[in-house]
Design a protein around this motif. Sequence first.
Motif, PDB file in Angstrom:
ATOM      1  N   ILE A 128     -11.625 -19.773 -24.470  1.00 50.47           N
ATOM      2  CA  ILE A 128     -11.156 -20.523 -24.411  1.00 50.47           C
ATOM      3  C   ILE A 128     -12.877 -20.682 -24.786  1.00 50.47           C
ATOM      4  O   ILE A 128     -13.570 -21.102 -24.502  1.00 50.47           O
TER       5      ILE A 128
ATOM      6  N   PHE B 249      -7.981 -29.887 -20.404  1.00 48.18           N
ATOM      7  CA  PHE B 249      -8.000 -29.847 -22.415  1.00 48.18           C
ATOM      8  C   PHE B 249      -6.656 -30.718 -23.308  1.00 48.18           C
ATOM      9  O   PHE B 249      -5.796 -31.215 -22.557  1.00 48.18           O
TER      10      PHE B 249
ATOM     11  N   PRO C 122      -8.374 -23.648 -25.519  1.00 52.92           N
ATOM     12  CA  PRO C 122      -7.376 -22.436 -25.367  1.00 52.92           C
ATOM     13  C   PRO C 122      -7.923 -22.574 -27.061  1.00 52.92           C
ATOM     14  O   PRO C 122      -7.861 -23.653 -28.012  1.00 52.92           O
TER      15      PRO C 122
ATOM     16  N   LEU D 161      -5.125 -18.593 -23.403  1.00 53.10           N
ATOM     17  CA  LEU D 161      -5.792 -19.662 -22.836  1.00 53.10           C
ATOM     18  C   LEU D 161      -7.148 -18.077 -22.048  1.00 53.10           C
ATOM     19  O   LEU D 161      -7.459 -17.946 -21.629  1.00 53.10           O
TER      20      LEU D 161
END
Length: 522
Positions: free
Chosen positions: A369, A332, A378, A366
């Motif tokens: 997401i 990410f 997230p 988390l």
Amino acid sequence: MARGPKVELSEYEQKRQENIAKTQALLRTLELEAAQAGIAPSSKAASKAKAKSKKPAPKKIKEEDTGPRRTSSRLRGIVADSEVAKRKAEDEHDAFREAERAKRQRVSGDLNLSDILVAGRSWDQGGNFLRNVRETKPYERTFDPDDVKETSDKELKALREKMSGLELWEDYEPNEIKITPERIYSMGFHPTADKPLVFAGDKMGNLGICDCSQKASEVKQEDDEEEDEKEGPAITTFKLHTRTICTFQFSPTDANALYSASYDSSIRKLDLAKGVAVEVYAPVDKGDDDPLSGVEIASKDPNMLYFSTLGGTFGMYDMRTSPQKSAGLEIFQLSEKKIGGFSLHPQQAHLVATASLDRTMKIWDLRKISGKGELRLPALVGEHESRLSVSHAAWNSVGQVATASYDDTVKIHDFSGCGDWKTGTTLTDDEMEPATIIPHNNQTGRWVTILRAQWQEQPQDGIQRFCIGNMNRFVDIYTSKGEQLAQLGGEGITAVPAVAKFHPSQDWIAAGTASGKLCLWM
């Protein structure tokens, strides 16, 4: 042979010769006067200097081949400035660049410790370190014994006396303990409480290991060494990576497994029992350069690897999947600028705190997401912006986050109620404000490793505390309320102990300097 006609000296040259003659005459006069006064160097003193005992010649170290040697074009019959000479220069330049690139290229595959030994004792299965295991103002204190004496709170005073009572390793001074060849970037203890076993990672990818239970008398001295030259402790060094080891962590479920992250874009698992370092993560393409800045293993899921990069990304990787497949990998883009450090909540591993060059500390969840492509991220719980960049963010076990930033502060954010946060919870700006702000000089400059506040993971008395390097060549210890407990120093500390770390449960603190020296308080 007939001599040529005598050349007359110019007026300038005559004047210069006269000045030289006058100067030489003056020097001779001064030498005579000094001899008469008895202050001239005597032949006896000179003979004493010659009679001094010679130190043993240092052992020659075989230097690495730095690349192709230059050869003479003239001897090879190549005309200067010709096309052949230009091609030769270009070939030599390309060969040099290729050699430099090869030195920085990460090495894939498993590494046996016996093959990557740089210095120290050789590695063997039966005799390794685990056999017995179960603006700167140097030396100017900002916290001293008077502060401890004047403490009115009895419990705080007792804790300050305890932490201020920690002393440097009595067998060796810090300037005698060179645990790594280059500047230290990461530091830590083996989890065992049986003895202090210190690990340090340096700028060039070396991992130094020092068993700090050894005594000075145990190290053999050579007969021809002078008495005033004391040998340091036995230290073993391994070339674990090709570039900086920025951080490492011992597995929460296996004390023999150490995970190290490096600027060479790889994460290795060092198995201390087997003596093998296995590459557990790296970009599929060996040419990809994505330097790492952090690595962690969650205590409740030892198969999941979390990491951050200097490119602003955060990754999760399931080590049970093949490294050649992306099935177990998610990355990410959490920041446009580098993430200097991150940490997982020890009890709530779905909560991640990141610190970035973009001046923010952010909390991520988390469990949720969402999004597609580069926008897949997230859930952002909240963020706090500092005046300047934030170097690191560290959770403790009760839900507090400590950050160090270049605005010369250490901030402590209190999220003690985070265990009750539902999926999708967001915090207001006021809720993200720090509960405590501690003034602290964090201006490390170019030659000192960035200062980071590091919590003790499992304090035996239950009182949360962290340590951080001090630019005046100390290590500071604070409580989670911002109360200073100690300022540790001592003889032999000749550089800033910038990289400081608590033992997980014991009141031992190790700190490393830019010259690779170890400071250890116990």
